[in-house]
Scaffold this motif. Structure first.
Motif, mmCIF file in Angstrom:
data_model
loop_
_atom_site.group_PDB
_atom_site.id
_atom_site.type_symbol
_atom_site.label_atom_id
_atom_site.label_comp_id
_atom_site.label_asym_id
_atom_site.label_seq_id
_atom_site.Cartn_x
_atom_site.Cartn_y
_atom_site.Cartn_z
ATOM 1 N N ILE A 18 0.843 -1.202 0.000
ATOM 2 C CA ILE A 18 0.000 0.000 0.000
ATOM 3 C C ILE A 18 0.878 1.251 0.000
ATOM 4 C CG2 ILE A 18 -1.772 1.295 1.255
ATOM 5 C CD1 ILE A 18 -2.753 -1.294 -0.065
ATOM 6 N N VAL A 19 2.004 1.214 0.704
ATOM 7 C CA VAL A 19 2.949 2.334 0.646
ATOM 8 C C VAL A 19 3.404 2.550 -0.794
ATOM 9 C CG1 VAL A 19 5.190 3.201 1.414
ATOM 10 C CG2 VAL A 19 3.727 1.948 3.011
ATOM 11 N N ALA A 20 3.727 1.451 -1.484
ATOM 12 C CA ALA A 20 4.156 1.547 -2.875
ATOM 13 C C ALA A 20 3.049 2.124 -3.759
ATOM 14 C CB ALA A 20 4.575 0.170 -3.388
ATOM 15 N N VAL A 21 1.812 1.687 -3.523
ATOM 16 C CA VAL A 21 0.670 2.208 -4.297
ATOM 17 C C VAL A 21 0.528 3.708 -4.099
ATOM 18 C CG1 VAL A 21 -1.864 2.232 -4.405
ATOM 19 C CG2 VAL A 21 -0.631 0.050 -4.398
ATOM 20 N N LEU A 22 0.640 4.161 -2.855
ATOM 21 C CA LEU A 22 0.499 5.597 -2.573
ATOM 22 C C LEU A 22 1.616 6.402 -3.234
ATOM 23 C CD1 LEU A 22 -0.507 5.402 1.208
ATOM 24 C CD2 LEU A 22 -2.006 5.882 -0.732
ATOM 25 N N MET A 23 2.830 5.868 -3.226
ATOM 26 C CA MET A 23 3.947 6.559 -3.864
ATOM 27 C C MET A 23 3.781 6.620 -5.385
ATOM 28 S SD MET A 23 5.927 7.548 -1.391
ATOM 29 C CE MET A 23 4.361 7.867 -0.567
ATOM 30 N N ILE A 24 3.426 5.480 -5.982
ATOM 31 C CA ILE A 24 3.226 5.440 -7.439
ATOM 32 C C ILE A 24 2.078 6.356 -7.838
ATOM 33 C CG2 ILE A 24 2.543 3.967 -9.375
ATOM 34 C CD1 ILE A 24 3.959 1.648 -7.869
ATOM 35 N N SER A 25 1.017 6.353 -7.039
ATOM 36 C CA SER A 25 -0.131 7.207 -7.334
ATOM 37 C C SER A 25 0.264 8.682 -7.337
ATOM 38 C CB SER A 25 -1.241 6.969 -6.309
ATOM 39 O OG SER A 25 -2.291 7.889 -6.479
ATOM 40 N N SER A 26 1.094 9.093 -6.386
ATOM 41 C CA SER A 26 1.535 10.491 -6.356
ATOM 42 C C SER A 26 2.333 10.839 -7.611
ATOM 43 C CB SER A 26 2.376 10.758 -5.104
ATOM 44 O OG SER A 26 1.551 10.723 -3.948
ATOM 45 N N LEU A 27 3.143 9.906 -8.096
ATOM 46 C CA LEU A 27 3.873 10.137 -9.344
ATOM 47 C C LEU A 27 2.905 10.260 -10.516
ATOM 48 C CD1 LEU A 27 6.868 7.659 -8.884
ATOM 49 C CD2 LEU A 27 6.901 10.164 -8.658
ATOM 50 N N LEU A 28 1.871 9.422 -10.527
ATOM 51 C CA LEU A 28 0.856 9.519 -11.573
ATOM 52 C C LEU A 28 0.086 10.843 -11.474
ATOM 53 C CD1 LEU A 28 -0.505 5.854 -11.537
ATOM 54 C CD2 LEU A 28 0.934 6.908 -13.296
ATOM 55 N N ASN A 29 -0.165 11.289 -10.245
ATOM 56 C CA ASN A 29 -0.795 12.606 -10.055
ATOM 57 C C ASN A 29 0.019 13.695 -10.740
ATOM 58 O OD1 ASN A 29 -1.783 12.020 -6.575
ATOM 59 N ND2 ASN A 29 -2.674 11.291 -8.479
ATOM 60 N N ILE A 30 1.332 13.618 -10.548
ATOM 61 C CA ILE A 30 2.225 14.596 -11.189
ATOM 62 C C ILE A 30 2.093 14.513 -12.705
ATOM 63 C CG2 ILE A 30 4.647 15.191 -11.598
ATOM 64 C CD1 ILE A 30 5.212 14.235 -8.712
ATOM 65 N N ALA A 31 2.047 13.276 -13.225
ATOM 66 C CA ALA A 31 2.030 13.064 -14.670
ATOM 67 C C ALA A 31 0.769 13.595 -15.340
ATOM 68 C CB ALA A 31 2.196 11.573 -14.972
ATOM 69 N N TYR A 32 -0.386 13.505 -14.660
ATOM 70 C CA TYR A 32 -1.607 13.944 -15.340
ATOM 71 C C TYR A 32 -2.106 15.328 -14.916
ATOM 72 C CZ TYR A 32 -4.480 12.136 -11.377
ATOM 73 O OH TYR A 32 -5.051 11.877 -10.145
ATOM 74 N N LEU A 33 -1.527 15.905 -13.854
ATOM 75 C CA LEU A 33 -1.980 17.232 -13.425
ATOM 76 C C LEU A 33 -0.992 18.355 -13.771
ATOM 77 C CD1 LEU A 33 -3.612 16.540 -9.930
ATOM 78 C CD2 LEU A 33 -4.771 17.149 -12.066
ATOM 79 N N LEU A 34 0.282 18.173 -13.474
ATOM 80 C CA LEU A 34 1.236 19.270 -13.638
ATOM 81 C C LEU A 34 1.453 19.711 -15.086
ATOM 82 C CD1 LEU A 34 4.145 19.065 -11.055
ATOM 83 C CD2 LEU A 34 2.117 20.520 -11.097
ATOM 84 N N PRO A 35 1.393 18.811 -16.083
ATOM 85 C CA PRO A 35 1.575 19.296 -17.464
ATOM 86 C C PRO A 35 0.559 20.352 -17.886
ATOM 87 C CG PRO A 35 1.829 16.920 -17.387
ATOM 88 C CD PRO A 35 1.333 17.339 -16.032
ATOM 89 N N ILE A 36 -0.598 20.383 -17.229
ATOM 90 C CA ILE A 36 -1.638 21.342 -17.634
ATOM 91 C C ILE A 36 -1.189 22.776 -17.367
ATOM 92 C CG2 ILE A 36 -4.047 22.051 -17.288
ATOM 93 C CD1 ILE A 36 -4.588 19.078 -16.514
ATOM 94 N N PRO A 37 -0.814 23.162 -16.127
ATOM 95 C CA PRO A 37 -0.335 24.543 -15.941
ATOM 96 C C PRO A 37 1.013 24.798 -16.608
ATOM 97 C CG PRO A 37 -0.145 23.290 -13.892
ATOM 98 C CD PRO A 37 -0.925 22.456 -14.836
ATOM 99 N N ILE A 38 1.860 23.772 -16.721
ATOM 100 C CA ILE A 38 3.160 23.970 -17.394
ATOM 101 C C ILE A 38 2.955 24.351 -18.852
ATOM 102 C CG2 ILE A 38 5.230 22.778 -18.204
ATOM 103 C CD1 ILE A 38 5.220 21.236 -15.541
ATOM 104 N N LYS A 39 2.069 23.619 -19.543
ATOM 105 C CA LYS A 39 1.762 23.966 -20.935
ATOM 106 C C LYS A 39 1.124 25.347 -21.031
ATOM 107 C CE LYS A 39 1.112 19.290 -22.775
ATOM 108 N NZ LYS A 39 0.133 18.330 -23.348
ATOM 109 N N ALA A 40 0.260 25.647 -20.070
ATOM 110 C CA ALA A 40 -0.449 26.927 -20.115
ATOM 111 C C ALA A 40 0.499 28.113 -19.979
ATOM 112 C CB ALA A 40 -1.506 26.971 -19.011
#
Length: 512
Positions: free
Chosen positions: A423-445
């Motif tokens: 579950i620790v691994a899932v939470l860590m991987i999920s946070s990386l996925l959060n970065i992948a699908y959320l941060l590119p939006i303001p960066i591109k903007a």
């Protein structure tokens, strides 16, 4: 809060449930006078929040010596079964979040609905108020019967909001919304409540739980039925109602994803785990690990789906599916610290995700853009909105100094406490996925430049004048963006409230 000192706890709870109903009536009566109608809606929200603050103050006074305060009974059905309300710290926390964000969402909706030229605004604000009334009843439900009744009324009161546009897409989305939520309730939740009644002889929420044999196969079945019966928690495969509901206006999406519906789902799972099963009993329940890993799979799979969505609201919808399962996972880890993290995530996810949906609506009102691929350079035109989006995204990711940091921290600590390294691994991987699908939006903007061959509209954005959403919407966005910082630097009131929940503890008293 001095206004409410003459009222006892039962009267305050009744007032919290009835006040939005009065607001709904006022909105209908003032439907032809938009300014008065909207003033009535905001005023009702302010009164409700003041009532919930009064209940919160009483909670801090009473609950060091008790776990549940019986507040008020409406209808007695059987000698030990009634539509009844009580006050306990978990419900108070949810009521605080819902009542505060109702005010903010109403202010935002005024700007959005006018700026977008939406029709049927009176019906919209009326259903908004009805939904919050049912949420208050869910918060203070004293037993499973009361919770079930108002859980269903919440589904029915939000259905007109989902289908607000009246288009074929809206009607189809509404059918999926109603079909899945009512279907899971009838097929699983109602069945689970009946089995609980037969097994335990009561449906009343009690400290430590009411099921005397947690290791039995019946209790294992009950946990599965409750987890899937609370369809609003959006555990896969019963999650499709949530992205389907994105056909609704953005203020409705904010209501669904941060204030009312989805939070009612995960709140119900937390309340059932704490007061029906008991956190300490989870380790003895045969199916607890099964549902835990289904929740973990939902976290990862929905994040992966989010990455494939170009439509901004669709991406945020699947993000919500993922973040809700954080709370389900925290509830099922059989750890007091994980349960504390799950409870805190109700608030921290609410403030971060509502910011993102507010920004998505502002983008649509001001620039008429729905797809992420169309938002290259948009930060030059809407700098305030896109900066707020970046803050909300970082909070959802869980990076300091923003609100989501604390709830994710407690979830990780709780997983370690339960020896669930996967579950620790899932939470860590999920946070990386959060970065992948959320941060590119303001960066591109803000930083991306249109490529050769792209349309001239995008290229023109580099020299375009600033064009933000209407002022009420910007005020709401500013408030929730600030809230992402406030809940990082000053989470102590919520921490103190969480520490009053029986069997739940952050291990911290009085602050960080």
């Amino acid at each position: 809060m001095d206004l409410w000192t003459a009222f006892d706890m039962g009267q305050l709870v009744n007032a919290a449930i009835v006040t939005p109903l009065i607001g709904a009536i006022l909105v209908m009566l003032l439907g032809k006078q938009p300014n008065l109608r909207e003033a009535a809606s905001i005023s009702t929200g302010v009164v409700l929040f003041s009532i919930v603050l009064a209940i919160t103050t009483r909670t801090f006074e009473l609950f060091p010596t008790q776990s549940i305060e019986t507040a008020t009974q409406w209808i007695s059905i059987l000698p030990n079964l009634a539509i009844e309300f009580s006050v306990e710290p978990l419900g108070v926390l949810f009521a605080l979040v819902a009542s505060l964000l109702w005010i903010v969402t109403t202010v935002y909706a005024i700007g959005y609905m006018r700026g977008h030229g939406e029709i049927n605004q009176t019906r919209f604000f009326t259903c908004f108020a009805l939904a919050i009334s049912t949420v208050m009843a869910i918060c203070f439900s004293a037993n499973l019967l009361t919770l079930f009744i108002f859980y269903e009324l919440l589904t029915l009161s939000t259905f007109p909001l989902v289908t607000h546009a009246g288009t074929e897409d809206a009607k189809r989305g509404g059918r999926i919304y109603l079909g899945i939520l009512l279907g899971t309730s009838i097929a699983f939740l109602l069945f689970a409540i009946l089995i609980t009644w037969v097994t335990a002889g009561t449906l009343t929420f009690s400290e430590g739980g009411i099921l005397s044999q947690p290791s039995s196969s019946t209790t294992g079945l009950l946990l599965v039925l409750f987890c899937y019966g609370v369809g609003k928690a959006a555990i896969m495969p019963f999650h499709r109602w949530l992205p389907a509901a994105m056909v609704a206006p953005t203020p409705v999406s904010a209501l669904l994803h941060a204030v009312a519906v989805v939070k009612a789902g995960v709140f119900s799972i937390l309340k059932i785990v704490i007061y029906i099963f008991g956190i300490e009993s989870l380790t003895q329940i045969p199916t607890a690990d099964v549902m835990l890993y289904i929740g973990a799979a939902t976290v990862l799979l929905s994040s992966c789906i989010a990455m494939t969505k170009d439509n901004l609201k669709a991406r945020l919808a699947y993000s919500t599916v993922s973040q809700l399962s954080y709370i389900v996972v925290g509830a099922l880890l059989a750890s007091s610290v994980a349960a504390a993290g799950a409870t805190l995530h109700i608030a921290t996810h609410a403030i971060g995700k509502i910011t993102l949906f507010f920004c998505a609506g502002a983008i649509m009102v001001a620039s008429h853009k729905k797809n992420i691929s169309e938002m290259v350079g948009l930060g030059r035109v809407m700098p305030f909105t896109m900066a707020a989006f970046a803050v909300g995204a970082l909070s959802i990711i869980g990076l300091p100094p923003l609100a989501g940091t604390w709830s994710k921290w407690y979830l990780v600590v709780g997983a370690l406490d339960s020896d669930k390294l996967i579950i620790v691994a899932v939470l860590m991987i999920s946070s990386l996925l959060n970065i992948a699908y959320l941060l590119p939006i303001p960066i591109k903007a803000f930083f991306a430049k249109p490529q050769d061959g792209e349309n001239t509209e995008k290229k023109a954005w580099s020299t375009a004048e600033i064009k933000e959403a209407p002022l009420p919407s910007l005020l709401a966005i500013g408030f929730t963006t600030l809230g992402c910082f406030v809940l990082f630097f000053y989470p102590q009131p919520l921490i103190a409230l969480i520490n009053l929940i029986p069997g739940v503890s952050t291990g911290i008293n009085g602050g960080f």
